[in-house]
Design an enzyme around this catalytic site. Structure first.
Site, short mmCIF file in Angstrom:
data_model
loop_
_atom_site.label_atom_id
_atom_site.label_comp_id
_atom_site.label_asym_id
_atom_site.label_seq_id
_atom_site.Cartn_x
_atom_site.Cartn_y
_atom_site.Cartn_z
N THR A 174 52.82 48.48 11.50
CA THR A 174 52.98 47.48 10.45
C THR A 174 53.79 46.31 11.00
OG1 THR A 174 52.95 49.15 8.73
CG2 THR A 174 54.21 47.16 8.25
N ARG A 202 44.59 55.02 -1.14
CA ARG A 202 46.04 55.19 -0.90
C ARG A 202 46.68 53.80 -0.82
NH1 ARG A 202 49.65 53.81 3.66
NH2 ARG A 202 51.46 55.14 3.40
N VAL A 203 47.83 53.64 -1.47
CA VAL A 203 48.49 52.33 -1.51
C VAL A 203 49.72 52.37 -0.61
CG1 VAL A 203 49.66 50.66 -2.99
CG2 VAL A 203 47.60 51.83 -3.81
N GLY A 226 54.78 54.96 4.72
CA GLY A 226 54.88 54.27 3.43
C GLY A 226 55.47 55.13 2.33
N1 GLY Z 1 54.26 51.33 6.23
C1 GLY Z 1 52.85 51.22 6.24
C2 GLY Z 1 52.17 52.28 5.51
O1 GLY Z 1 52.58 53.41 5.49
O2 GLY Z 1 51.16 52.00 4.92
#
Ligand code: GLY
Length: 311
Positions: A174, A202-203, A226
Site C-alpha cells: 500500500t 472485501r473493503v 487492513g
Molecule cells: N492495508 C491495505 C489492505 O489491507 O487492504
C-alpha cells in the site's frame, strides 16, 4: 524557496511487512522513494497545497509497479484487480475516497475529484460510473509479476493470506503520503490494491478513516493488514491523540504499544502541525522516506520492531 511562513514537511510510504531480501531491492526502492520525495517536496517549496502535494505523491507511487497501488496492484481471489484510495484534507477535515475500483490508472484522482462532491466515498459500481462520467481512459494496471504471483498462488489453492508486501525485484505495498505545506495545512492520502487473494467485496482500510485521516493538528497514512488497522482505528486514533494534546511521538508510542499488545501487523507514517514527522511499525520493515526541511531520509534499514521513530 517556500512562499509561506511554515517550513514544509513530507513523508511517503510504499508499504510495510517482512524484511527486504537483498541489497539490490533496497537500492532500487531507495532510489524510487527518494526521487518521489524530491519531486513532491519541490512542489511544496513552490507553494503547492498539502492536498496537491499528497495527490501528486500518490500518483507517482501508484505509477511505480514496485508498489501495490495503481500499476502493480495485487490480484484478488477471482484474478481481478480492485483498488481503493482516499484523500483527507486536514484543514477542511474532509475525507473522500473510492473503494474497489477497476480499470483506472490513478485511483487517487477519483478521491481528489470527490473532495468537492456532496457524496464523497464511492464503492465499486458508483466508482465505475464516476470513471465514465469523468471520461477517464480505461487502463489495465496488471503487471506480469502480479499475474505470475496469482497463478502460483492458485496452484497452492490460495493458502497465503496476502500477496507479497515486499517482493524483489518488484517490491509491493500500500502507498501513502502525508504533507505539511507552507501555510501550515496538513493532508493525507493512501492508495492500495488490497491484500491480494481476498474475497470479492472485501473493503480495505485505505479508503477508511482507520487507514487515512487528517485534521488541522496531524495527518496519518497506514499500511499493513487492513483488518488489523481497522480494529485499531489507527490513523484516526493517532490524530485524535495529537488533537487532545499529546506530541506526535507520544501518540505513535501509545498507539503502537497497543497495536503490539493486540498482535497487529501494521505500520503508519505521520506529520503534525508543529512539523514533527513520525513513523512506526509492528512488522519487520516499513518502506518510508521523508523530507524534514533540511534533508531526505528513509526507514529502509530501520530494523527495530516493534518501533516508533521521529525526524
Ligand atoms: N492495508 C491495505 C489492505 O489491507 O487492504
Amino acid at each position: 524557496m517556500s512562499t509561506g511562513q511554515v517550513q514544509p514537511k513530507l513523508i511517503i510510504h510504499g508499504g510495510a511487512g517482512s524484511s527486504l531480501k537483498g541489497k539490490g531491492g533496497l537500492v532500487a526502492l531507495r532510489q524510487s522513494l527518494h526521487k518521489i520525495i524530491e519531486e513532491v517536496y519541490a512542489l511544496l517549496q513552490e507553494g503547492a497545497s498539502a492536498s496537491e502535494a499528497v495527490v501528486r505523491g500518490c500518483q507517482l507511487l501508484e505509477d511505480d509497479p514496485r508498489f501495490n497501488a495503481g500499476t502493480g496492484s495485487v490480484l484478488q481471489s477471482d484474478g481481478q484487480i480492485r483498488m481503493s484510495a482516499s484523500l483527507m484534507d486536514g484543514t477542511a477535515q474532509k475525507f473522500s475516497g473510492a473503494i474497489n475500483v477497476s480499470r483506472v490508472k490513478n485511483p487517487i484522482n477519483l478521491a481528489k475529484f470527490l473532495q468537492s462532491c456532496r457524496d464523497r466515498v464511492l464503492s465499486d459500481y458508483g466508482a465505475a460510473e464516476l470513471l465514465r462520467e469523468l471520461q477517464l481512459p480505461i487502463y489495465n494496471p496488471l503487471t506480469d509479476k502480479r499475474l505470475q504471483e496469482w497463478m502460483d498462488e492458485r496452484k497452492e489453492n490460495f493458502s497465503r493470506t496476502m500477496a507479497d508486501v515486499v517482493a524483489e525485484p518488484a517490491g509491493s505495498g500500500t502507498i501513502g503520503v502525508v504533507a505539511l505545506d507552507s501555510t501550515g495545512a496538513i493532508a493525507a492520502g493512501t492508495s492500495t490494491g488490497g491484500k491480494g487473494f481476498e474475497r470479492i467485496g472485501r473493503v480495505s482500510d485505505s479508503a477508511m478513516p482507520a487507514g487515512n485521516y487528517a485534521n488541522a493538528k496531524a495527518g496519518i497514512s497506514c499500511t499493513g493488514i487492513g483488518e488489523d488497522i481497522i480494529d485499531e482505528c489507527l490513523a484516526a486514533r493517532i490524530v485524535v491523540r495529537v488533537t487532545d494534546g499529546l506530541s506526535l511521538a507520544t501518540a505513535f508510542e501509545r498507539s503502537f504499544a497497543e497495536s503490539e499488545r493486540n498482535q497487529r501487523d501494521l505500520g503508519a507514517i505521520g506529520i503534525d502541525a508543529t512539523g514533527a514527522i513520525a513513523w512506526g511499525k509492528t512488522c519487520e520493515v516499513i518502506l518510508a522516506a521523508y523530507h524534514n526541511g533540511e534533508t531526505i531520509g528513509d526507514t529502509l534499514e530501520w530494523q527495530t520492531a516493534p518501533g516508533v521513530a521521529t525526524a
